[in-house]
Write an enzyme that holds these catalytic residues in place. Sequence first.
Site, PDB file in Angstrom:
ATOM      1  N   LYS A 201       0.752  -1.115   0.015  1.00 48.74           N
ATOM      2  CA  LYS A 201      -0.013   0.163  -0.002  1.00 48.74           C
ATOM      3  C   LYS A 201       0.924   1.205   0.022  1.00 48.74           C
ATOM      4  O   LYS A 201       1.709   1.560   0.997  1.00 48.74           O
ATOM      5  CB  LYS A 201      -0.862   0.062   1.215  1.00 48.74           C
ATOM      6  CG  LYS A 201      -1.982   1.345   1.433  1.00 48.74           C
ATOM      7  CD  LYS A 201      -2.714   1.101   2.521  1.00 48.74           C
ATOM      8  CE  LYS A 201      -3.719   2.360   2.632  1.00 48.74           C
ATOM      9  NZ  LYS A 201      -4.576   2.026   3.856  1.00 48.74           N
ATOM     10  N   LYS A 253      -2.317  -1.892  -3.700  1.00 52.27           N
ATOM     11  CA  LYS A 253      -2.917  -0.705  -3.699  1.00 52.27           C
ATOM     12  C   LYS A 253      -2.040   0.742  -3.668  1.00 52.27           C
ATOM     13  O   LYS A 253      -1.316   0.612  -2.989  1.00 52.27           O
ATOM     14  CB  LYS A 253      -3.819  -0.605  -2.353  1.00 52.27           C
ATOM     15  CG  LYS A 253      -4.877   0.481  -2.117  1.00 52.27           C
ATOM     16  CD  LYS A 253      -5.531   0.364  -0.800  1.00 52.27           C
ATOM     17  CE  LYS A 253      -6.562   1.662  -0.784  1.00 52.27           C
ATOM     18  NZ  LYS A 253      -7.147   1.621   0.585  1.00 52.27           N
TER      19      LYS A 253
END
Length: 327
Positions: A201, A253
């Site tokens: 992320k 992500k």
Amino acid sequence: MSRYGEFPGARPRRLRTSPAMRRLVAETRLHPAEFILPVFVREGIREPVPVSSMPGVVQHTRDTLRKAAVEAAEAGVGGIMLFGVPELKDAVGSQGTEPDGILQVAIRDVVAEVGDAMVVMSDLCLDEYTDHGHCGVLDAEGRVDNDATLERYAEMAQVQADAGVHVVGPSGMMDGQVGVVRDALDEIGKQDVAILAYTAKYASAFFGPFREAVNSSLQGDRKTYQQDPANFRESMRELALDLEEGADIVMVKPALPYLDVLRKVADEVDVPVAAYQISGEYAMLEAAAANGWIDRDRTIMETLTSIRRAGANMILTYWATEVARRL
């Protein structure tokens, strides 16, 4: 006479001559079961509140959340990811571990509505619940305290599991979060609750609209715990750690700016791989389409196909229900 493999005998365009032919030879296909719909449920509202930077996305009431979940299930969407937006925030995100906090209530609502038809997932992070907007507990110097935060994540995992969630998604990028959450779940007999690890992320500029969606209180940035967009090997290290700690699914992500990372992760693992097409990706496409600069529907399908082609087994996207109906 041309030999096979040489022009004019070899003509790859033969396999592009019609929609039927292109459909027949397509290497990558989308299916509704591969989509996960992210949704926001806000405490204390009577009507859905539009998210201005994400046209078509709202902060749901409990009633409209249930309706959205049913619509997604009827369209064949595979999963739903719940984010809670509480009325009250404090330094340690107390509402995140209240059994009757907005997220836990929403989990029970959605499981009751569609729990047999769809996988119900929950965000496991403190940023929606803290008055400073960070994903963890702060120390005396205002830094995110990794280990103190893990204690809070363990509590969150247990209350979300008690509410009936099928999958928890620890998203704060704290070191050791997957292992601590796994232990916390097992400790209360919730061995069947799976962990979707936010493995890679990145500290991305594309998160901007999401902060409006969760009424974020963040001051500053999250660069001390989310990954540096410049780094690739770091993702592989995070991947190895998450797998060792017991991740059932791993995720990259954002999606589109990190397709290279997604491809490498997919090549390396034998667990399912997810990708999150995040708020900024959604917002920029909708804005360009609203201005007539791109074909909205074709671009949505192209971006989702590219994420699937790069190796994602499942995609979190705000277009999940819409696209599922179209397929």
